[in-house]
Design a protein around this motif. Structure first.
Motif, short mmCIF file in Angstrom:
data_model
loop_
_atom_site.label_atom_id
_atom_site.label_comp_id
_atom_site.label_asym_id
_atom_site.label_seq_id
_atom_site.Cartn_x
_atom_site.Cartn_y
_atom_site.Cartn_z
N ARG A 146 -3.08 0.28 6.17
CA ARG A 146 -4.00 -0.25 5.17
C ARG A 146 -4.74 0.90 4.48
O ARG A 146 -5.11 1.88 5.13
CB ARG A 146 -5.01 -1.20 5.81
CG ARG A 146 -4.36 -2.30 6.63
CD ARG A 146 -3.58 -3.29 5.76
NE ARG A 146 -2.68 -4.13 6.55
CZ ARG A 146 -3.04 -5.23 7.19
NH1 ARG A 146 -4.31 -5.62 7.17
NH2 ARG A 146 -2.15 -5.94 7.86
N ASN A 147 -4.93 0.75 3.20
CA ASN A 147 -5.66 1.80 2.45
C ASN A 147 -7.16 1.73 2.75
O ASN A 147 -7.66 0.70 3.13
CB ASN A 147 -5.43 1.62 0.94
CG ASN A 147 -4.00 2.01 0.55
OD1 ASN A 147 -3.35 2.79 1.23
ND2 ASN A 147 -3.54 1.45 -0.54
N ASN B 180 0.82 -1.21 0.00
CA ASN B 180 0.00 0.00 0.00
C ASN B 180 0.86 1.26 0.00
O ASN B 180 2.00 1.26 0.45
CB ASN B 180 -0.92 0.02 1.22
CG ASN B 180 -1.97 -1.09 1.18
OD1 ASN B 180 -2.45 -1.44 0.11
ND2 ASN B 180 -2.30 -1.63 2.33
N GLN B 181 0.27 2.34 -0.48
CA GLN B 181 1.01 3.60 -0.55
C GLN B 181 1.39 4.12 0.83
O GLN B 181 2.46 4.71 1.01
CB GLN B 181 0.18 4.66 -1.29
CG GLN B 181 0.97 5.92 -1.64
CD GLN B 181 2.17 5.61 -2.53
OE1 GLN B 181 2.07 4.86 -3.50
NE2 GLN B 181 3.32 6.18 -2.17
N LYS B 182 0.54 3.90 1.82
CA LYS B 182 0.88 4.34 3.18
C LYS B 182 2.16 3.69 3.67
O LYS B 182 2.99 4.33 4.34
CB LYS B 182 -0.27 4.02 4.15
CG LYS B 182 -1.48 4.93 4.03
CD LYS B 182 -2.51 4.56 5.09
CE LYS B 182 -3.73 5.45 5.01
NZ LYS B 182 -4.75 5.07 6.03
#
Length: 221
Positions: A220-221, A90-92
């Protein structure tokens, strides 16, 4: 020195690379579904419950590596990365790693999963340093055995201290340290660092983090 450590499975990844690697091999007929699928799930359940026998699991997980050439394994791993791993990054998680790489003196991923599975994943995050369970090799091919101490539970501390020593760093010289993890199995190392962070934690770790006043975050997105 500012040291940042990341667990990998279910922390930086929204899934478990060890479990997914075995499933990948099962789906391709490399491993017999009837024999391996139930055992793979059972070991995963034991890990989540904190009852995993790491040596029994490593025998299960590393034996298949010894049955195929490194060239074939590397080819499968490229497909595994595309199909199973990249979709659960994920991007996070990427943003947190990128920020740590900018701000910390030393950043490493530390994981119980073996380095064959996880080294390409660490590279995908841009992390140079990986501390993982090491599969034994002979002439570049895997033997199916583990090399040295598994990077699991207290073994993570053993492997971390040895890794730091190789770099001329004593634990006492680490001014600040962070460890991000989701798992109760990582409590020994979480309690060792100055800044433990629970990431999408399992129920046991969540309760411990709440009682101890540790930060709890989600990637988590």
């Amino acid at each position: 020195m500012r040291l940042v450590l990341f667990d990998l499975d279910n922390t930086l990844l929204s899934g478990d690379s060890d479990f997914e690697w075995a499933q990948f091999l099962i789906e391709r007929g490399v491993l017999d579904r009837e024999v391996y699928e139930a055992r793979n799930q059972a070991f995963y359940d034991q890990y989540k419950a904190g009852t995993l026998d790491i040596h029994e699991f490593l025998d299960f997980q590393l034996k298949p590596l010894s049955r195929h050439t490194r060239t074939q394994l590397d080819s499968w791993h490229g497909q595994f990365m595309r199909e199973k791993i990249l979709p659960i990054i994920n991007q996070k998680a990427r943003d947190l790693v990128d920020r740590s790489l900018r701000e910390a003196d030393l950043v490493a991923i530390i994981t119980a999963t073996n380095s064959f599975v996880t080294m390409p994943i660490a590279r995908a995050f841009g992390v140079e340093h990986l501390i993982a369970t090491e599969p034994e090799q002979n002439g570049g091919e895997f033997t199916g055995k583990v090399d040295g101490t598994p990077c699991f539970r207290e073994g993570k501390i053993t492997r971390l201290e040895a890794w730091l020593k190789q770099r001329g760093v004593d634990w006492g010289g680490v001014k600040e340290s962070w460890f991000y993890s989701d798992s109760l199995n990582d409590l020994p190392l979480l309690e060792r660092v100055s800044n433990p962070v629970a990431v999408d934690p399992d129920p046991t770790l969540k309760a411990h983090a709440e009682n101890s006043g540790w930060p709890i975050i989600s990637l988590r997105n």
